[in-house]
Design a protein around this motif. Structure first.
Motif, PDB file in Angstrom:
ATOM      1  N   UNK A   1      44.344  38.673  28.960  1.00  8.11           N
ATOM      2  CA  UNK A   1      44.873  39.017  27.632  1.00  8.11           C
ATOM      3  C   UNK A   1      45.994  40.052  27.685  1.00  8.11           C
ATOM      4  N   UNK A   2      46.112  40.774  28.799  1.00 10.86           N
ATOM      5  CA  UNK A   2      47.090  41.861  28.891  1.00 10.86           C
ATOM      6  C   UNK A   2      48.328  41.512  29.701  1.00 10.86           C
ATOM      7  N   UNK A   3      48.425  40.291  30.200  1.00  7.55           N
ATOM      8  CA  UNK A   3      49.537  39.905  31.073  1.00  7.55           C
ATOM      9  C   UNK A   3      50.889  40.167  30.420  1.00  7.55           C
ATOM     10  N   UNK A   4      51.028  39.910  29.151  1.00  7.70           N
ATOM     11  CA  UNK A   4      52.307  40.111  28.462  1.00  7.70           C
ATOM     12  C   UNK A   4      52.631  41.556  28.139  1.00  7.70           C
ATOM     13  N   UNK A   5      51.656  42.428  28.202  1.00  6.05           N
ATOM     14  CA  UNK A   5      51.849  43.839  27.844  1.00  6.05           C
ATOM     15  C   UNK A   5      52.685  44.604  28.871  1.00  6.05           C
ATOM     16  N   UNK A   6      52.386  44.421  30.134  1.00  8.04           N
ATOM     17  CA  UNK A   6      52.984  45.253  31.178  1.00  8.04           C
ATOM     18  C   UNK A   6      54.506  45.096  31.317  1.00  8.04           C
ATOM     19  N   UNK A   7      55.060  43.895  31.232  1.00  8.34           N
ATOM     20  CA  UNK A   7      56.526  43.796  31.258  1.00  8.34           C
ATOM     21  C   UNK A   7      57.185  44.497  30.061  1.00  8.34           C
ATOM     22  N   UNK A   8      56.498  44.501  28.931  1.00  7.39           N
ATOM     23  CA  UNK A   8      57.047  45.148  27.728  1.00  7.39           C
ATOM     24  C   UNK A   8      57.216  46.650  27.902  1.00  7.39           C
ATOM     25  N   UNK A   9      56.401  47.258  28.770  1.00  5.07           N
ATOM     26  CA  UNK A   9      56.508  48.712  28.964  1.00  5.07           C
ATOM     27  C   UNK A   9      57.279  49.070  30.229  1.00  5.07           C
ATOM     28  N   UNK A  10      57.897  48.056  30.863  1.00  4.88           N
ATOM     29  CA  UNK A  10      58.777  48.344  31.989  1.00  4.88           C
ATOM     30  C   UNK A  10      58.220  48.079  33.373  1.00  4.88           C
ATOM     31  N   UNK A  11      57.035  47.524  33.457  1.00  5.30           N
ATOM     32  CA  UNK A  11      56.470  47.218  34.772  1.00  5.30           C
ATOM     33  C   UNK A  11      56.988  45.855  35.228  1.00  5.30           C
ATOM     34  N   UNK A  12      57.119  45.688  36.538  1.00  5.59           N
ATOM     35  CA  UNK A  12      57.574  44.411  37.088  1.00  5.59           C
ATOM     36  C   UNK A  12      56.413  43.700  37.772  1.00  5.59           C
ATOM     37  N   UNK A  13      56.452  42.384  37.722  1.00  5.46           N
ATOM     38  CA  UNK A  13      55.406  41.577  38.336  1.00  5.46           C
ATOM     39  C   UNK A  13      55.715  41.376  39.809  1.00  5.46           C
ATOM     40  N   UNK A  14      54.694  41.454  40.629  1.00  3.79           N
ATOM     41  CA  UNK A  14      54.849  41.268  42.069  1.00  3.79           C
ATOM     42  C   UNK A  14      54.212  39.958  42.496  1.00  3.79           C
ATOM     43  N   UNK A  15      54.799  39.322  43.484  1.00  2.00           N
ATOM     44  CA  UNK A  15      54.226  38.094  44.031  1.00  2.00           C
ATOM     45  C   UNK A  15      53.491  38.373  45.337  1.00  2.00           C
ATOM     46  N   UNK A  16      53.209  39.630  45.630  1.00  3.24           N
ATOM     47  CA  UNK A  16      52.638  40.002  46.917  1.00  3.24           C
ATOM     48  C   UNK A  16      51.141  40.294  46.858  1.00  3.24           C
ATOM     49  N   UNK A  17      50.470  39.815  45.863  1.00  2.00           N
ATOM     50  CA  UNK A  17      49.041  40.056  45.726  1.00  2.00           C
ATOM     51  C   UNK A  17      48.256  38.882  46.292  1.00  2.00           C
ATOM     52  N   UNK A  18      47.158  39.177  46.973  1.00  5.54           N
ATOM     53  CA  UNK A  18      46.273  38.157  47.516  1.00  5.54           C
ATOM     54  C   UNK A  18      44.851  38.466  47.080  1.00  5.54           C
ATOM     55  N   UNK A  19      44.065  37.427  46.889  1.00  7.47           N
ATOM     56  CA  UNK A  19      42.697  37.577  46.393  1.00  7.47           C
ATOM     57  C   UNK A  19      41.740  36.813  47.306  1.00  7.47           C
ATOM     58  N   UNK A  20      40.606  37.410  47.600  1.00  9.32           N
ATOM     59  CA  UNK A  20      39.534  36.749  48.336  1.00  9.32           C
ATOM     60  C   UNK A  20      38.282  36.836  47.474  1.00  9.32           C
ATOM     61  N   UNK A  21      37.846  35.705  46.945  1.00  9.64           N
ATOM     62  CA  UNK A  21      36.673  35.688  46.072  1.00  9.64           C
ATOM     63  C   UNK A  21      35.362  35.577  46.838  1.00  9.64           C
ATOM     64  N   UNK A  22      35.357  34.777  47.893  1.00 10.20           N
ATOM     65  CA  UNK A  22      34.098  34.497  48.592  1.00 10.20           C
ATOM     66  C   UNK A  22      34.233  34.782  50.083  1.00 10.20           C
ATOM     67  N   UNK A  23      33.252  35.427  50.649  1.00 13.00           N
ATOM     68  CA  UNK A  23      33.265  35.780  52.070  1.00 13.00           C
ATOM     69  C   UNK A  23      33.459  34.557  52.950  1.00 13.00           C
ATOM     70  N   UNK A  24      32.851  33.431  52.565  1.00  6.21           N
ATOM     71  CA  UNK A  24      32.946  32.223  53.391  1.00  6.21           C
ATOM     72  C   UNK A  24      34.357  31.631  53.430  1.00  6.21           C
ATOM     73  N   UNK A  25      35.225  32.085  52.533  1.00  3.39           N
ATOM     74  CA  UNK A  25      36.623  31.631  52.562  1.00  3.39           C
ATOM     75  C   UNK A  25      37.443  32.348  53.627  1.00  3.39           C
ATOM     76  N   UNK A  26      36.925  33.458  54.138  1.00  6.94           N
ATOM     77  CA  UNK A  26      37.633  34.223  55.159  1.00  6.94           C
ATOM     78  C   UNK A  26      37.565  33.476  56.489  1.00  6.94           C
ATOM     79  N   UNK A  27      38.736  33.200  57.061  1.00  7.38           N
ATOM     80  CA  UNK A  27      38.788  32.391  58.292  1.00  7.38           C
ATOM     81  C   UNK A  27      38.962  33.256  59.516  1.00  7.38           C
TER      82      UNK A  27
END
Length: 81
Positions: A55-81
């Motif tokens: 719900x807050x995705x649109x808020x941060x650019x409005x206040x001057x923050x920039x979006x980064x494409x350098x984020x990674x997510x690991x949800x489940x331990x079994x996905x770790x190779x």
């Protein structure tokens, strides 16, 4: 309580703002932006990083923050190779 900001930092490279919330009755009054400013003020040299709630995705650019494409997510331990 009207708002909260919770973060973890090394004061040099990164400040991870893990929680930012403002009571719905007090939103659009600059409180979230001020909480972010105060967080950044305490670690001015570190890059401030946060993951936006859907719900807050649109808020941060409005206040001057920039979006980064350098984020990674690991949800489940079994996905770790």
């Amino acid at each position: 309580m009207i708002g909260v900001a919770r973060s973890l930092t090394d004061f040099v490279y990164c400040t991870y703002l893990s929680d930012l919330a403002v009571d719905e009755n007090y939103q659009k009054m600059g409180i979230g932006k001020e909480l972010i400013r105060l967080t950044k003020e305490h670690s001015p040299n570190a890059k401030l990083i946060l993951l936006a709630a859907p719900k807050a995705v649109g808020y941060y650019p409005k206040i001057g923050m920039t979006q980064s494409q350098q984020c990674y997510v690991l949800d489940h331990m079994e996905d770790l190779k």
